[in-house]
Design a protein around this motif. Structure first.
Motif, mmCIF file in Angstrom:
data_model
loop_
_atom_site.group_PDB
_atom_site.id
_atom_site.type_symbol
_atom_site.label_atom_id
_atom_site.label_comp_id
_atom_site.label_asym_id
_atom_site.label_seq_id
_atom_site.Cartn_x
_atom_site.Cartn_y
_atom_site.Cartn_z
ATOM 1 N N ALA A 209 6.968 5.658 9.562
ATOM 2 C CA ALA A 209 6.736 7.352 10.047
ATOM 3 C C ALA A 209 5.024 7.479 10.023
ATOM 4 C CB ALA A 209 7.330 8.372 10.083
ATOM 5 N N LEU B 55 2.649 10.494 9.288
ATOM 6 C CA LEU B 55 1.903 11.609 8.845
ATOM 7 C C LEU B 55 0.878 12.156 8.628
ATOM 8 C CD1 LEU B 55 4.748 13.516 6.009
ATOM 9 C CD2 LEU B 55 3.893 10.883 6.044
ATOM 10 N N ILE C 86 0.151 16.076 7.091
ATOM 11 C CA ILE C 86 0.672 17.562 6.554
ATOM 12 C C ILE C 86 -0.552 18.878 6.233
ATOM 13 C CG2 ILE C 86 1.289 18.131 4.667
ATOM 14 C CD1 ILE C 86 2.414 16.072 3.392
ATOM 15 N N MET D 221 7.190 19.305 -1.193
ATOM 16 C CA MET D 221 7.844 18.106 -0.484
ATOM 17 C C MET D 221 7.071 17.206 -2.097
ATOM 18 S SD MET D 221 5.897 17.532 2.653
ATOM 19 C CE MET D 221 7.165 18.097 3.997
ATOM 20 N N GLY E 242 6.281 13.201 -4.029
ATOM 21 C CA GLY E 242 6.186 12.439 -3.652
ATOM 22 C C GLY E 242 5.884 11.620 -5.038
ATOM 23 N N ASN F 231 1.699 5.274 -5.672
ATOM 24 C CA ASN F 231 0.088 4.143 -6.173
ATOM 25 C C ASN F 231 -1.229 3.759 -6.641
ATOM 26 O OD1 ASN F 231 2.480 3.374 -7.557
ATOM 27 N ND2 ASN F 231 3.117 2.138 -5.619
ATOM 28 N N LEU G 100 -2.517 9.892 1.623
ATOM 29 C CA LEU G 100 -2.009 9.925 1.099
ATOM 30 C C LEU G 100 -0.735 8.436 0.982
ATOM 31 C CD1 LEU G 100 0.608 12.966 2.198
ATOM 32 C CD2 LEU G 100 0.070 12.282 0.010
ATOM 33 N N HIS G 101 -1.583 7.495 1.274
ATOM 34 C CA HIS G 101 -0.757 6.086 1.246
ATOM 35 C C HIS G 101 -0.925 5.804 -0.192
ATOM 36 C CE1 HIS G 101 -5.191 5.833 2.081
ATOM 37 N NE2 HIS G 101 -5.586 4.348 1.598
ATOM 38 N N ARG G 102 -2.606 5.362 -1.174
ATOM 39 C CA ARG G 102 -1.750 5.465 -2.304
ATOM 40 C C ARG G 102 -2.775 6.407 -2.892
ATOM 41 N NH1 ARG G 102 -6.601 2.626 -4.690
ATOM 42 N NH2 ARG G 102 -8.421 2.395 -3.169
ATOM 43 N N LEU G 103 -2.613 6.593 -4.410
ATOM 44 C CA LEU G 103 -3.388 7.323 -5.567
ATOM 45 C C LEU G 103 -4.711 7.659 -5.398
ATOM 46 C CD1 LEU G 103 -3.100 9.817 -7.437
ATOM 47 C CD2 LEU G 103 -3.006 7.858 -9.128
ATOM 48 N N ALA H 242 1.646 7.699 -9.754
ATOM 49 C CA ALA H 242 1.115 9.668 -10.036
ATOM 50 C C ALA H 242 2.605 10.580 -9.086
ATOM 51 C CB ALA H 242 -0.125 10.577 -9.625
ATOM 52 N N GLU H 243 2.968 11.350 -10.205
ATOM 53 C CA GLU H 243 3.957 12.058 -9.356
ATOM 54 C C GLU H 243 3.322 13.267 -8.737
ATOM 55 O OE1 GLU H 243 6.521 13.003 -12.574
ATOM 56 O OE2 GLU H 243 6.185 11.684 -13.412
ATOM 57 N N LEU H 244 3.418 13.670 -7.447
ATOM 58 C CA LEU H 244 3.151 15.127 -6.813
ATOM 59 C C LEU H 244 4.126 15.767 -6.386
ATOM 60 C CD1 LEU H 244 0.745 14.063 -3.788
ATOM 61 C CD2 LEU H 244 3.011 12.896 -4.509
ATOM 62 N N THR H 245 3.353 17.231 -5.979
ATOM 63 C CA THR H 245 4.343 17.733 -5.096
ATOM 64 C C THR H 245 3.396 19.202 -5.010
ATOM 65 O OG1 THR H 245 5.905 18.465 -7.333
ATOM 66 C CG2 THR H 245 5.917 20.331 -5.527
ATOM 67 N N ILE H 246 3.594 18.973 -3.398
ATOM 68 C CA ILE H 246 2.722 19.564 -2.395
ATOM 69 C C ILE H 246 3.406 20.792 -1.712
ATOM 70 C CG2 ILE H 246 1.814 19.610 0.180
ATOM 71 C CD1 ILE H 246 1.838 16.367 -0.448
ATOM 72 N N THR I 149 -6.738 17.683 5.746
ATOM 73 C CA THR I 149 -5.381 17.659 5.872
ATOM 74 C C THR I 149 -4.963 15.924 4.918
ATOM 75 O OG1 THR I 149 -5.479 15.792 7.671
ATOM 76 C CG2 THR I 149 -5.428 18.390 8.375
ATOM 77 N N MET I 150 -3.765 16.432 5.052
ATOM 78 C CA MET I 150 -2.720 14.954 4.344
ATOM 79 C C MET I 150 -2.214 14.237 5.547
ATOM 80 S SD MET I 150 -1.897 15.780 0.836
ATOM 81 C CE MET I 150 -3.823 16.068 -0.854
ATOM 82 N N ARG I 151 -2.833 12.591 4.968
ATOM 83 C CA ARG I 151 -1.894 11.454 6.219
ATOM 84 C C ARG I 151 -1.520 10.346 5.449
ATOM 85 N NH1 ARG I 151 -6.932 11.195 10.480
ATOM 86 N NH2 ARG I 151 -6.809 13.371 10.937
ATOM 87 N N GLY I 152 -0.365 10.093 5.486
ATOM 88 C CA GLY I 152 0.409 8.877 4.769
ATOM 89 C C GLY I 152 1.042 7.851 6.301
ATOM 90 N N HIS I 153 1.965 7.239 5.473
ATOM 91 C CA HIS I 153 2.647 6.862 6.520
ATOM 92 C C HIS I 153 3.997 6.628 5.077
ATOM 93 C CE1 HIS I 153 -0.230 4.809 8.420
ATOM 94 N NE2 HIS I 153 0.672 4.241 9.365
ATOM 95 N N LEU I 154 5.838 7.255 6.072
ATOM 96 C CA LEU I 154 6.982 6.639 4.907
ATOM 97 C C LEU I 154 7.550 5.736 5.543
ATOM 98 C CD1 LEU I 154 7.723 10.636 4.588
ATOM 99 C CD2 LEU I 154 6.903 8.979 2.963
#
Lengths: 244, 244
Positions: free
Chosen positions: A177, A179, A181, A231, A233, A236, B81-84, B177-181, B230-235
């Motif tokens: 997907a 996304l 945010i 959220m 996650g 890397n 959001l696909h990588r750090l 990295a661990e992240l919380t949004i 905005t933040m954009r990525g894939h899951l």
């Protein structure tokens, strides 16, 4: 330096660390007393009070004379960002997700929906208010390709995530997907539906889910109450091996 | 059914699709006229007007008599959001990131910082207001282990991401990295610093970055202006092969 400005900066700094503790269960219901927090953070009692006020304004803590400071009754739940998950799946440890179907219908989609779902003709539109343990958590606007959406109209949408139902219909797992945010403020009508205050911060997610063969089938616009969900996650530094 | 309620639901639905178009450059500066949008979305002009009002309240579009509806001058930029990624890295196509260092000092950290950075003794605290093309984008509160943070105090923090500088100091790339949004509302002082309105929606990110050997070195609390990013990525539906 302006003393008031400095204290506001310090209060924000303390608030962020307290937020972390509250969100990750560093405290039981009851937070330490102000003077203990002042010692822990090397800050004045006034700064601590200002930091606690910031977190109270966010709905993260409650303050009662005589009782002191406690974490909010409802608290925030974490939505996993490590893989594509439905709401009930990601929150199964936190309670029961029940969905109120506000709308479910075949529509002639606007061009942007047709393009994203790579389809011509009608699509299925579903609007759901999703509650966790009876309290509104999100409002989801969903567009589905007709072949996947029509069987869904007879399914139990009240107790199931759309993802699980789609995988049952497709006979295989979903793939990837995309996304986006955002943080947006709740307009008055949305605030009323979600049972929150006008202007409250919402996490807004747009998500296009594909079947494992890459065909897009599920376009969602989701508004999460900012005071109820985070959220979480990992990222890397080197590129993740995304299949896209 | 209550007609007004229905229109608000329809307006939200249209607004989400328009938001998508605006964010992804589906329109040039100028949006189509109301009657054209009404046709495109199969909605009344009143519904279209209400949808445009929602997006104007978010700061995404501007409406001027005689000129019509245009996308906002500044617009939103996408954070990968696909990588750090550091801010300047992820936004290099969108302009120049310049950082104002508001604070940079050795501190005796509160327990929660020591625990997360797995360190005893002092840490480096850096506070930066980050601008893109001169306009405030984020306020970053950063805690660094002393061995990594002290060399940074002599570096050019105005024009560089902390990530790049840390990798120079460590002599190898960062790991995970661990992240919380979260979505939070801007308190008055933060709103003033970020040049936005009180109560404006912010994307709040907590992020703990590790060196490639797994040692945590960089704990950040970041407030992004919701109207600018905005933040954009894939899951993936199946678990991503995270190293953690």
């Amino acid at each position: 330096m302006d003393g008031r400005r400095l204290r506001a900066d310090r209060a924000r700094q303390v608030a962020d660390l307290l937020r972390r503790e509250v969100l990750h269960g560093g405290y039981d219901r009851q937070l330490p007393l102000e003077h203990a927090l002042a010692r822990e953070f090397g800050a004045s009692r006034n700064t601590i009070r200002e930091a606690l006020d910031l977190l109270r304004a966010e709905g993260l803590i409650e303050r009662c004379p005589g009782v002191g400071t406690t974490t909010a009754t409802e608290g925030k739940v974490p939505h996993g960002l490590h893989r594509l998950l439905g709401l009930a799946e990601t929150l199964h440890e936190h309670g029961e997700v029940v969905n109120e179907v506000r709308s479910m219908t075949l529509i002639d989609p606007p061009g942007v929906v047709s393009e994203r779902l790579r389809t011509t003709g009608q699509v299925v539109y579903i609007e759901r208010l999703r509650r966790l343990n009876g309290v509104p958590l999100s409002l989801d606007l969903t567009y589905l390709t007709r072949d996947m959406g029509e069987p869904l109209m007879d399914a139990d949408l009240v107790h199931n995530d759309v993802f699980i139902l789609l995988e049952g219909i497709a006979g295989r797992p979903l793939g990837t997907a995309e996304l986006t945010i955002e943080a947006v403020s709740a307009d008055p009508h949305t605030a009323a539906v979600l049972g929150t205050t006008r202007g409250a911060a919402l996490l807004m997610v747009e998500r296009l889910a594909h079947l494992s063969d890459g065909r897009p089938v599920d376009l969602e616009f989701i508004r999460f109450r900012g005071d109820r969900l985070t959220m979480r996650g990992h990222l890397n530094r080197t590129e993740n091996p995304w299949p896209s």
